[in-house]
Design a protein around this motif. Structure first.
Motif, PDB file in Angstrom:
ATOM      1  N   PRO A  97       9.215  22.057  -0.400  1.00  0.00           N
ATOM      2  CA  PRO A  97       9.116  21.626   0.995  1.00  0.00           C
ATOM      3  C   PRO A  97      10.393  20.955   1.493  1.00  0.00           C
ATOM      4  O   PRO A  97      10.780  21.143   2.650  1.00  0.00           O
ATOM      5  CB  PRO A  97       7.947  20.641   0.991  1.00  0.00           C
ATOM      6  N   TYR A  98      11.046  20.189   0.652  1.00  0.00           N
ATOM      7  CA  TYR A  98      12.252  19.461   1.047  1.00  0.00           C
ATOM      8  C   TYR A  98      13.454  20.413   1.177  1.00  0.00           C
ATOM      9  O   TYR A  98      14.020  20.579   2.252  1.00  0.00           O
ATOM     10  CB  TYR A  98      12.603  18.389   0.012  1.00  0.00           C
ATOM     11  N   ASP A  99      13.851  20.989   0.062  1.00  0.00           N
ATOM     12  CA  ASP A  99      15.155  21.647   0.021  1.00  0.00           C
ATOM     13  C   ASP A  99      15.099  23.121   0.430  1.00  0.00           C
ATOM     14  O   ASP A  99      15.988  23.607   1.119  1.00  0.00           O
ATOM     15  CB  ASP A  99      15.770  21.459  -1.375  1.00  0.00           C
TER      16      ASP A  99
ATOM     17  N   GLY B  35      11.452   6.725  -3.057  1.00  0.00           N
ATOM     18  CA  GLY B  35      12.665   6.180  -2.478  1.00  0.00           C
ATOM     19  C   GLY B  35      12.292   5.438  -1.203  1.00  0.00           C
ATOM     20  O   GLY B  35      12.645   4.284  -0.998  1.00  0.00           O
ATOM     21  N   GLY B  36      11.554   6.139  -0.355  1.00  0.00           N
ATOM     22  CA  GLY B  36      11.133   5.529   0.895  1.00  0.00           C
ATOM     23  C   GLY B  36       9.849   6.127   1.387  1.00  0.00           C
ATOM     24  O   GLY B  36       9.437   7.205   0.935  1.00  0.00           O
ATOM     25  N   MET B  37       9.195   5.403   2.287  1.00  0.00           N
ATOM     26  CA  MET B  37       7.972   5.905   2.916  1.00  0.00           C
ATOM     27  C   MET B  37       8.029   5.538   4.391  1.00  0.00           C
ATOM     28  O   MET B  37       8.219   4.374   4.739  1.00  0.00           O
ATOM     29  CB  MET B  37       6.738   5.283   2.229  1.00  0.00           C
TER      30      MET B  37
ATOM     31  N   ASP C  60       0.861  22.354   4.971  1.00  0.00           N
ATOM     32  CA  ASP C  60       2.022  22.505   5.858  1.00  0.00           C
ATOM     33  C   ASP C  60       3.045  21.380   5.645  1.00  0.00           C
ATOM     34  O   ASP C  60       3.853  21.091   6.533  1.00  0.00           O
ATOM     35  CB  ASP C  60       1.555  22.506   7.317  1.00  0.00           C
ATOM     36  N   PHE C  61       3.004  20.782   4.472  1.00  0.00           N
ATOM     37  CA  PHE C  61       3.847  19.625   4.162  1.00  0.00           C
ATOM     38  C   PHE C  61       5.339  19.888   4.427  1.00  0.00           C
ATOM     39  O   PHE C  61       6.089  18.997   4.815  1.00  0.00           O
ATOM     40  CB  PHE C  61       3.617  19.264   2.684  1.00  0.00           C
ATOM     41  N   TRP C  62       5.768  21.136   4.258  1.00  0.00           N
ATOM     42  CA  TRP C  62       7.190  21.451   4.484  1.00  0.00           C
ATOM     43  C   TRP C  62       7.566  21.193   5.941  1.00  0.00           C
ATOM     44  O   TRP C  62       8.730  20.900   6.239  1.00  0.00           O
ATOM     45  CB  TRP C  62       7.491  22.908   4.090  1.00  0.00           C
TER      46      TRP C  62
ATOM     47  N   PRO D 184      -2.609  16.968  -3.261  1.00  0.00           N
ATOM     48  CA  PRO D 184      -1.429  17.232  -2.425  1.00  0.00           C
ATOM     49  C   PRO D 184      -0.140  16.753  -3.090  1.00  0.00           C
ATOM     50  O   PRO D 184       0.937  17.263  -2.809  1.00  0.00           O
ATOM     51  CB  PRO D 184      -1.689  16.441  -1.142  1.00  0.00           C
ATOM     52  N   ASP D 185      -0.269  15.801  -3.986  1.00  0.00           N
ATOM     53  CA  ASP D 185       0.883  15.308  -4.731  1.00  0.00           C
ATOM     54  C   ASP D 185       1.543  16.438  -5.527  1.00  0.00           C
ATOM     55  O   ASP D 185       2.756  16.411  -5.759  1.00  0.00           O
ATOM     56  CB  ASP D 185       0.397  14.210  -5.687  1.00  0.00           C
ATOM     57  N   ASP D 186       0.755  17.437  -5.941  1.00  0.00           N
ATOM     58  CA  ASP D 186       1.321  18.583  -6.667  1.00  0.00           C
ATOM     59  C   ASP D 186       2.309  19.360  -5.800  1.00  0.00           C
ATOM     60  O   ASP D 186       3.149  20.104  -6.309  1.00  0.00           O
ATOM     61  CB  ASP D 186       0.222  19.574  -7.095  1.00  0.00           C
TER      62      ASP D 186
ATOM     63  N   THR E 258       0.850  -1.198   0.000  1.00  0.00           N
ATOM     64  CA  THR E 258       0.000   0.000   0.000  1.00  0.00           C
ATOM     65  C   THR E 258       0.883   1.245   0.000  1.00  0.00           C
ATOM     66  O   THR E 258       2.035   1.203   0.425  1.00  0.00           O
ATOM     67  CB  THR E 258      -0.864   0.055   1.268  1.00  0.00           C
ATOM     68  N   GLN E 259       0.318   2.353  -0.464  1.00  0.00           N
ATOM     69  CA  GLN E 259       0.957   3.669  -0.318  1.00  0.00           C
ATOM     70  C   GLN E 259      -0.169   4.653  -0.002  1.00  0.00           C
ATOM     71  O   GLN E 259      -0.907   5.054  -0.882  1.00  0.00           O
ATOM     72  CB  GLN E 259       1.702   4.057  -1.601  1.00  0.00           C
ATOM     73  N   SER E 260      -0.288   5.026   1.257  1.00  0.00           N
ATOM     74  CA  SER E 260      -1.439   5.834   1.682  1.00  0.00           C
ATOM     75  C   SER E 260      -1.208   7.332   1.553  1.00  0.00           C
ATOM     76  O   SER E 260      -2.147   8.099   1.315  1.00  0.00           O
ATOM     77  CB  SER E 260      -1.792   5.510   3.135  1.00  0.00           C
ATOM     78  N   GLN E 261       0.025   7.779   1.786  1.00  0.00           N
ATOM     79  CA  GLN E 261       0.278   9.213   1.709  1.00  0.00           C
ATOM     80  C   GLN E 261       0.094   9.676   0.263  1.00  0.00           C
ATOM     81  O   GLN E 261       0.542   8.982  -0.655  1.00  0.00           O
ATOM     82  CB  GLN E 261       1.710   9.546   2.155  1.00  0.00           C
ATOM     83  N   ALA E 262      -0.531  10.804  -0.008  1.00  0.00           N
ATOM     84  CA  ALA E 262      -1.082  11.696   0.976  1.00  0.00           C
ATOM     85  C   ALA E 262      -2.551  11.388   1.303  1.00  0.00           C
ATOM     86  O   ALA E 262      -2.923  11.316   2.477  1.00  0.00           O
ATOM     87  CB  ALA E 262      -0.953  13.132   0.477  1.00  0.00           C
TER      88      ALA E 262
ATOM     89  N   ALA F  23      18.386   7.428   6.779  1.00  0.00           N
ATOM     90  CA  ALA F  23      18.430   8.538   7.742  1.00  0.00           C
ATOM     91  C   ALA F  23      17.181   9.407   7.579  1.00  0.00           C
ATOM     92  O   ALA F  23      16.586   9.861   8.558  1.00  0.00           O
ATOM     93  CB  ALA F  23      19.694   9.375   7.526  1.00  0.00           C
ATOM     94  N   HIS F  24      16.776   9.616   6.331  1.00  0.00           N
ATOM     95  CA  HIS F  24      15.601  10.442   6.061  1.00  0.00           C
ATOM     96  C   HIS F  24      14.323   9.803   6.633  1.00  0.00           C
ATOM     97  O   HIS F  24      13.590  10.436   7.396  1.00  0.00           O
ATOM     98  CB  HIS F  24      15.468  10.657   4.548  1.00  0.00           C
ATOM     99  N   GLU F  25      14.093   8.552   6.275  1.00  0.00           N
ATOM    100  CA  GLU F  25      12.848   7.915   6.735  1.00  0.00           C
ATOM    101  C   GLU F  25      12.855   7.732   8.257  1.00  0.00           C
ATOM    102  O   GLU F  25      11.821   7.881   8.910  1.00  0.00           O
ATOM    103  CB  GLU F  25      12.627   6.571   6.019  1.00  0.00           C
TER     104      GLU F  25
HETATM  105  N1  BES Z   1       6.977  10.737   2.844  1.00  0.00           N
HETATM  106  C1  BES Z   1       7.828  10.823   1.724  1.00  0.00           C
HETATM  107  C2  BES Z   1       7.240  10.201   0.487  1.00  0.00           C
HETATM  108  C3  BES Z   1       5.925  10.809   0.048  1.00  0.00           C
HETATM  109  C4  BES Z   1       5.737  12.177   0.040  1.00  0.00           C
HETATM  110  C5  BES Z   1       4.896   9.993  -0.368  1.00  0.00           C
HETATM  111  C6  BES Z   1       4.511  12.701  -0.353  1.00  0.00           C
HETATM  112  C7  BES Z   1       3.686  10.521  -0.782  1.00  0.00           C
HETATM  113  C8  BES Z   1       3.494  11.892  -0.765  1.00  0.00           C
HETATM  114  C9  BES Z   1       9.189  10.184   2.001  1.00  0.00           C
HETATM  115  O1  BES Z   1       9.656  10.384   3.294  1.00  0.00           O
HETATM  116  C10 BES Z   1      10.189  10.888   1.124  1.00  0.00           C
HETATM  117  O2  BES Z   1      10.376  12.054   1.306  1.00  0.00           O
HETATM  118  N2  BES Z   1      10.799  10.155   0.221  1.00  0.00           N
HETATM  119  C11 BES Z   1      11.821  10.685  -0.634  1.00  0.00           C
HETATM  120  C12 BES Z   1      13.116  10.379   0.013  1.00  0.00           C
HETATM  121  C13 BES Z   1      14.228  11.307  -0.223  1.00  0.00           C
HETATM  122  C14 BES Z   1      13.897  12.760  -0.070  1.00  0.00           C
HETATM  123  C15 BES Z   1      15.398  10.934   0.661  1.00  0.00           C
HETATM  124  C16 BES Z   1      11.722   9.982  -1.962  1.00  0.00           C
HETATM  125  O3  BES Z   1      10.979   8.993  -2.051  1.00  0.00           O
HETATM  126  O4  BES Z   1      12.338  10.394  -2.917  1.00  0.00           O
END
Ligand code: BES
Ligand code: ZN
Length: 652
Positions: A416-418, A301-303, A346-348, A408-410, A171-175, A327-329
């Motif tokens: 939010p990340y960088d 990459g990860g969830m 507020d995803f950031w 929210p995927d948009d 499964t992948q629930s987010q978002a 480390a991220h997850e």
């Molecule tokens: N929670 C995110 C993945 C995600 C974000 C799924 C928004 C659905 C909606 C996960 O922690 C993430 O940020 N994954 C990144 C990892 C990377 C930044 C190290 C990815 O999958 O690229």
């Protein structure tokens, strides 16, 4: 601007409130009095926490779930009952989100005659399941079946797994996809504990974001318990022919038998990461930290599913060079899972803090030089994405988003990340690491198992900073403004100096020069020590510097990049060369490599830029991209399919 005033103003501005006016504070106090009163005002507070992506209301909330399910791989359907416990003091209806679910019965406290309705059928949000309640009602129980096209579920026949023995499901629930497999209050602002009983085919093991079994049993029935309250987007299930290897006292890895040993080697530093993370920002609250390695079509990459991070197999490269993903997850166990963004606007607050924390773990474990490379790559990603975003959709470059009516995927971009990460790094630089770490540790403790809106974080920040520091950072510009403020810290990397020189050397060499090969050949002594990150910098450097086909040919001749076994390097390399006419030294190998990569890997970060590069190319290349996508589309996750459908539609 006075920080208190600025905060109040932005909060008001964001809310378009007219019922009370902010007053300018005359004192340079540490306590943001105005914002406190804004946030203390219940209507303002409620508006900040309003979630545009859920039909559920805060009037009646759930507190616990018991999920009883049967997973049928033949029909690709889960038949289940979700029994929800209601919080006392609820109203006379409770509303759940449901998308594409076939609901057969709803019982309130065991009474079959509940007069439920399913309203709306929104392409993005699905439907509202509305259940009238007596005020004394304690539980509702919903029986339903999922649809084979449920967006959160990816079903694999055995033939598409590594071992080809058993089918696989994850499964992948987010978002906002939990609602496609469990009717729920699908908003990060509602938390609940859960238990579950799941029946799967014998010979497969079921795992959830909960306490997990370590081996298969005879019955195919598994029970789960998640005693810490989580939001719905962290509900997760994985089923397959899985084995477990313990990595230490509280961590381990699950994967198909063909993969599990390599994975346990790759992730062997997990215990050290947990230790370092705890030393930085306080206790790990989730008991165990296990990981599940998924098939290659996993779109991320990860969830950070609690207790059970889901991972792409593309980081199992044999040299542990890509473990910043762990480390991220893991960091999400604090930023995200413990202190959770209140809405997707507020995803950031989830991702920016997590990238910051990820870098701190990496620095602790691998040293400053290594972390510097990751930070420099994050900065490059940000600059690259900003350039196109500022042209196409400048609003999307704000940290605080307004995603009403949008997926929210948009909002999943480098912003939010960088940008989030660099903002927090600037805060650290401004107050000093020691103060900043005390602040963050207290922040995680104070808000654990709670939700966070941007404005409440800013209120905390206002209490930490002096007026002068607040102005110097330009907090409101960073959070509510577009683009990247000029005071963004620039991460310099020692180890990249050499790489950048190599790029320069290549780009200033004429590939037709008889001595070109020796001119740009870097000694094995040098490149042997390059990690994946140096290679990424090298390839991206060539791309950014406008390398010609001849330059790529030289680079490939010297370093064999087309044949790299590392998916991260393969993706960067082909993304660069697919834009040009360069087809590698052996066209058949090149063609096969691109086709087999795109046919087997579904990680969005890799395949979207590769297809985008092909679509930028000539007609022949576009046709090729179309053909590959047509064949591969079925093997991609619905989320990746959505992104790629849009990409092809826009391009062609
Ligand atoms: N929670 C995110 C993945 C995600 C974000 C799924 C928004 C659905 C909606 C996960 O922690 C993430 O940020 N994954 C990144 C990892 C990377 C930044 C190290 C990815 O999958 O690229
Ligand atoms: Zn993340």
């Amino acid at each position: 601007m006075n920080k208190l005033f600025a905060l109040a103003l932005t909060a008001f501005f964001a809310l378009v409130l007219t019922n009370c006016q902010p007053k300018e504070s005359t004192e340079n106090t540490q306590q943001p009095a105005i914002l406190s009163s804004v946030i203390a005002d219940t209507s303002v507070r409620a508006a900040l926490f309003l979630d545009p992506h859920s039909y559920s209301t805060m009037e009646s909330k759930v507190t616990a779930l018991h999920w009883d399910a049967n997973v049928d791989f033949e029909t690709e359907v889960i038949s289940a009952t979700a029994q929800w416990t209601l919080q006392e003091g609820h109203g006379d209806t409770v509303i759940f989100d449901a998308k594409n679910l076939d609901i057969s019965a709803v019982l309130v406290d065991g009474d079959i005659s509940a007069d439920w309705t399913l309203e709306g059928n929104d392409e993005l949000l699905g439907s509202a399941l509305i259940i009238p309640l007596k005020l004394a009602a304690k539980q509702v129980s919903i029986s339903y079946k999922t649809n084979p096209t449920a967006e959160a579920l990816q079903w694999y026949p055995a033939s598409l797994t590594q071992g080809k023995r058993q089918p696989f499901l994850f499964t992948q629930s987010q978002a906002i996809l939990a609602r496609t497999w469990i009717p729920c209050q699908d908003r990060p602002g509602v938390r609940f504990t859960y238990t579950a009983k799941v029946k799967v085919p014998k010979q497969t093991l079921a795992l959830m974001s909960a306490s997990n079994p370590v081996e298969k049993n005879e019955t195919g029935v598994y029970e789960f318990n998640m005693p810490q309250p989580i939001p719905s987007y962290l509900l997760a299930l994985g089923v397959g022919d899985l084995e477990f290897i313990a990595l230490g006292e509280r961590s381990g890895v699950y994967a198909e038998p063909e993969m599990v040993r390599n994975a346990s080697y790759e992730f062997s530093l997990t215990e050290d990461m947990i230790r370092d993370a705890e030393a930085l920002y306080g206790p790990y609250y989730w008991g165990r930290y296990d990981m599940l390695v998924l098939p290659p079509s996993f779109p991320f990459g990860g969830m950070e599913n609690p207790r059970l991070t889901f991972l792409t197999p593309t980081v199992v490269v044999g040299d542990r060079s890509l473990v910043s993903l762990i480390a991220h997850e893991l960091a999400h166990s604090w930023s995200g899972n413990l202190v959770t963004n209140a809405t997707w606007n507020d995803f950031w607050v989830n991702e920016g803090f997590t990238v910051y924390f990820e870098m701190r773990i990496m620095e602790q474990l691998y040293g400053q030089d290594f972390a510097d490379m990751l930070e420099a790559l994050s900065y490059d990603d940000l600059q690259n994405e900003l350039a196109s975003m500022l042209e196409e959709d400048p609003e999307a470059t704000k940290l605080k988003q307004d995603l009403v009516g949008r997926n929210p995927d948009d909002g999943v971009t480098a912003i939010p990340y960088d940008k989030g990460f660099h903002f927090l790094r600037l805060c650290e630089n401004t107050v000093g690491r020691e103060n900043w770490d005390v602040f963050l540790k207290e922040y995680f403790d104070k808000y654990k198992f709670k939700t966070m809106v941007t404005e409440v974080f800013l209120q905390e920040l206002a209490a930490l900073l002096t007026q002068e520091q607040w102005n110097e950072i330009g907090v409101e510009q960073w959070v509510y403004g577009t683009g990247l403020p000029v005071n963004c810290p620039f991460p310099a990397s020692n180890r990249f100096i050499q790489v950048d020189q190599a790029v320069k050397m290549m780009l200033t060499t004429d590939p037709l020069d008889a001595n070109a090969k020796s001119l740009v050949y870097l000694d094995q002594e040098v490149t042997i020590r390059w990690s994946t990150h140096e290679w990424l910098r090298y390839v991206r450097g060539l791309e950014a510097g406008g390398a010609s086909e001849g330059h790529y040919a030289l680079a490939d001749f010297n370093y064999g990049l087309s044949g790299s076994p590392n998916p991260e390097i393969v993706a960067a390399w082909y993304t660069a060369i697919l834009k040009t006419g360069f087809e590698g030294f052996d066209t058949a190998v090149y063609t096969a490599k691109v086709e087999s990569f795109l046919g087997s890997v579904g990680r969005r970060k890799f395949i979207v830029p590769m297809y985008a590069s092909m679509l930028e190319g000539d007609e022949k290349r576009q046709e090729w991209a179309k053909r590959i996508y047509m064949n591969a589309r079925d093997s991609y996750h619905p989320l990746a399919q959505g992104t790629l459908d849009d990409l092809f539609e826009e391009a062609l």
